[in-house]
Design a protein around this motif. Structure first.
Motif, PDB file in Angstrom:
ATOM      1  N   GLN A 122      -2.636   0.387  -3.895  1.00 44.11           N
ATOM      2  CA  GLN A 122      -2.905  -1.071  -4.245  1.00 44.11           C
ATOM      3  C   GLN A 122      -2.092  -1.932  -4.859  1.00 44.11           C
ATOM      4  OE1 GLN A 122      -5.845  -2.226  -0.920  1.00 44.11           O
ATOM      5  NE2 GLN A 122      -5.062  -4.820  -2.160  1.00 44.11           N
ATOM      6  N   LEU A 163       4.157  14.176   0.861  1.00 45.37           N
ATOM      7  CA  LEU A 163       4.762  12.862   1.222  1.00 45.37           C
ATOM      8  C   LEU A 163       4.363  11.739   0.721  1.00 45.37           C
ATOM      9  CD1 LEU A 163       4.099  15.085   4.334  1.00 45.37           C
ATOM     10  CD2 LEU A 163       6.681  13.881   4.742  1.00 45.37           C
ATOM     11  N   ARG A 197       1.008  -1.138   0.110  1.00 43.15           N
ATOM     12  CA  ARG A 197      -0.262   0.281   0.079  1.00 43.15           C
ATOM     13  C   ARG A 197       0.546   1.339   0.261  1.00 43.15           C
ATOM     14  NH1 ARG A 197      -5.655  -1.457   2.657  1.00 43.15           N
ATOM     15  NH2 ARG A 197      -5.280  -3.840   3.040  1.00 43.15           N
ATOM     16  N   LEU A 238      -6.779   3.522  -6.458  1.00 44.74           N
ATOM     17  CA  LEU A 238      -8.051   3.074  -6.031  1.00 44.74           C
ATOM     18  C   LEU A 238      -8.527   4.034  -5.478  1.00 44.74           C
ATOM     19  CD1 LEU A 238      -7.358  -0.535  -4.345  1.00 44.74           C
ATOM     20  CD2 LEU A 238      -7.825   0.185  -6.430  1.00 44.74           C
ATOM     21  N   GLU A 239      -7.724   4.606  -4.940  1.00 44.51           N
ATOM     22  CA  GLU A 239      -8.592   6.305  -5.183  1.00 44.51           C
ATOM     23  C   GLU A 239      -7.475   7.938  -5.168  1.00 44.51           C
ATOM     24  OE1 GLU A 239      -9.626   5.844  -0.823  1.00 44.51           O
ATOM     25  OE2 GLU A 239     -11.049   8.014   0.165  1.00 44.51           O
ATOM     26  N   TYR A 291      -3.936   6.661  -3.413  1.00 50.54           N
ATOM     27  CA  TYR A 291      -4.092   5.498  -2.287  1.00 50.54           C
ATOM     28  C   TYR A 291      -3.442   4.414  -3.794  1.00 50.54           C
ATOM     29  CZ  TYR A 291      -4.292   1.350  -0.368  1.00 50.54           C
ATOM     30  OH  TYR A 291      -4.538   0.183  -0.145  1.00 50.54           O
ATOM     31  N   ASP A 293      -1.258  -4.591   8.205  1.00 49.76           N
ATOM     32  CA  ASP A 293      -1.729  -3.858   9.383  1.00 49.76           C
ATOM     33  C   ASP A 293      -1.473  -1.835   8.553  1.00 49.76           C
ATOM     34  OD1 ASP A 293       0.600  -2.714  12.115  1.00 49.76           O
ATOM     35  OD2 ASP A 293      -0.383  -1.579  11.492  1.00 49.76           O
ATOM     36  N   LEU A 294      -2.396  -1.297   9.369  1.00 49.67           N
ATOM     37  CA  LEU A 294      -2.417  -0.267   8.102  1.00 49.67           C
ATOM     38  C   LEU A 294      -1.898   1.362   8.610  1.00 49.67           C
ATOM     39  CD1 LEU A 294      -6.217  -0.669   7.017  1.00 49.67           C
ATOM     40  CD2 LEU A 294      -4.430  -1.034   5.754  1.00 49.67           C
ATOM     41  N   GLU A 295      -0.924   0.554   9.767  1.00 49.53           N
ATOM     42  CA  GLU A 295      -0.274   1.724  10.388  1.00 49.53           C
ATOM     43  C   GLU A 295       0.756   1.722   9.560  1.00 49.53           C
ATOM     44  OE1 GLU A 295       2.054  -0.091  13.008  1.00 49.53           O
ATOM     45  OE2 GLU A 295       3.175   2.775  13.390  1.00 49.53           O
ATOM     46  N   GLN A 296       0.750   3.348   8.774  1.00 44.57           N
ATOM     47  CA  GLN A 296       1.499   4.334   7.606  1.00 44.57           C
ATOM     48  C   GLN A 296       2.846   4.693   8.438  1.00 44.57           C
ATOM     49  OE1 GLN A 296      -0.656   6.959   5.598  1.00 44.57           O
ATOM     50  NE2 GLN A 296      -2.533   5.894   6.353  1.00 44.57           N
ATOM     51  N   PHE A 297       3.981   4.437   7.057  1.00 43.37           N
ATOM     52  CA  PHE A 297       5.020   4.800   7.769  1.00 43.37           C
ATOM     53  C   PHE A 297       5.681   5.636   6.653  1.00 43.37           C
ATOM     54  CE2 PHE A 297       6.417   2.171  11.175  1.00 43.37           C
ATOM     55  CZ  PHE A 297       5.463   0.846  10.823  1.00 43.37           C
ATOM     56  N   PHE A 298       6.080   6.798   6.978  1.00 42.56           N
ATOM     57  CA  PHE A 298       6.228   8.446   6.657  1.00 42.56           C
ATOM     58  C   PHE A 298       7.386   8.108   5.595  1.00 42.56           C
ATOM     59  CE2 PHE A 298       2.838  10.783   5.629  1.00 42.56           C
ATOM     60  CZ  PHE A 298       1.243   9.690   6.144  1.00 42.56           C
ATOM     61  N   GLY A 299       7.940   9.303   4.590  1.00 39.30           N
ATOM     62  CA  GLY A 299       9.089   9.007   4.001  1.00 39.30           C
ATOM     63  C   GLY A 299       9.641  10.805   4.263  1.00 39.30           C
ATOM     64  N   PHE A 338      -4.423  14.308   1.726  1.00 40.04           N
ATOM     65  CA  PHE A 338      -4.582  13.024   1.263  1.00 40.04           C
ATOM     66  C   PHE A 338      -4.455  13.192  -0.882  1.00 40.04           C
ATOM     67  CE2 PHE A 338      -5.278   8.404  -0.147  1.00 40.04           C
ATOM     68  CZ  PHE A 338      -5.906   8.777  -1.498  1.00 40.04           C
ATOM     69  N   TYR A 389       0.625  12.202   0.537  1.00 39.76           N
ATOM     70  CA  TYR A 389       0.365  13.576   0.256  1.00 39.76           C
ATOM     71  C   TYR A 389       0.552  15.364  -0.421  1.00 39.76           C
ATOM     72  CZ  TYR A 389      -1.936   9.725   3.896  1.00 39.76           C
ATOM     73  OH  TYR A 389      -2.578   9.076   4.428  1.00 39.76           O
TER      74      TYR A 389
END
Lengths: 113, 113
Positions: free
Chosen positions: A50, A91, A31, A55-56, A48, A99-105, A45, A35
């Motif tokens: 997948q 971003l 995923r 998808l969005e 997105y 797990d939908l926890e998001q990790f950012f660059g 946002f 942003y």
């Protein structure tokens, strides 16, 4: 695990030019999110993915913006005919399938002169 | 339309103080809520993720709670340190079947030595 990487870190361009940013997500994260963040605000946002499917998309993503993730790994965000209002931090984030926890660059800071 | 508000916008505390940051959201139909930390000019660092079925999560000196029915989350930081100085952001993923994440504008925290 090297984390999410983004290139370039900074981009200065003249109004009307095209720019392209790259995001490499954490390996095996299927995923991927883009942003935009302006000073003093939270990230907004944009889009997105997948795997390779987009998808969005936010209404913020005008027809001058396009994003791709051709092989389901890295992604690119292109802005055509840049405007001064496009100046912002862009971003990228990724998350795993389970797990939908998001990790950012670290982000790409764009300045349009 | 989901909106996320963070109060206060800025906070200055002496080192060692325990503090609470607040996040409120207008629609209780959320999938999860995530707290992030952002240092100036940098990307976001994930702190805690709370699923909609959970009431709280803890990591070290941080504790986040979630009350969906009242549309509120709090981030508790114990024994604050100068290194905790940063902007703290909360983000909500609505339970609408989509993948858009909505951020608050953040609370800028300054911990004085």
């Amino acid at each position: 695990d090297t984390g999410v990487s983004q290139n370039p870190r900074h981009k200065i361009t003249k109004r009307g030019q095209n720019v392209t940013f790259r995001c490499d997500p954490i390996s095996e994260h299927n995923r991927l999110y883009w942003y935009r963040q302006t000073l003093g605000q939270g990230p907004e946002f944009l889009t997105y993915f997948q795997n390779e499917a987009q998808l969005e998309k936010s209404r913020l993503l005008s027809d001058r913006f396009s994003a791709e993730r051709p092989k389901g790994s890295f992604s690119t965000l292109e802005i055509q005919r840049t405007e001064q209002g496009d100046s912002a931090m862009y971003l990228c984030a990724s998350s795993s399938p389970s797990d939908l926890e998001q990790f950012f660059g670290p982000g790409t800071r764009l300045t349009v002169l | 339309k989901q909106e996320v508000t963070q109060i206060p916008a800025a906070l200055s505390v002496p080192e060692g103080e325990n503090l609470v940051l607040n996040c409120s959201f207008t629609d209780s139909a959320i999938y999860n809520l995530q707290w992030f930390r952002q240092d100036p000019g940098k990307g976001l660092t994930s702190l805690l993720l709370i699923q909609s079925s959970q009431r709280e999560q803890t990591s070290g000196r941080l504790n986040a709670s979630l009350d969906k029915s009242s549309g509120r989350s709090t981030l508790y930081i114990a024994a604050s340190q100068p290194g905790d100085s940063a902007t703290y952001l909360c983000a909500v993923r609505p339970d609408t079947g989509g993948f858009k994440t909505i951020f608050g504008a953040g609370t800028r925290l300054f911990v004085k030595a």
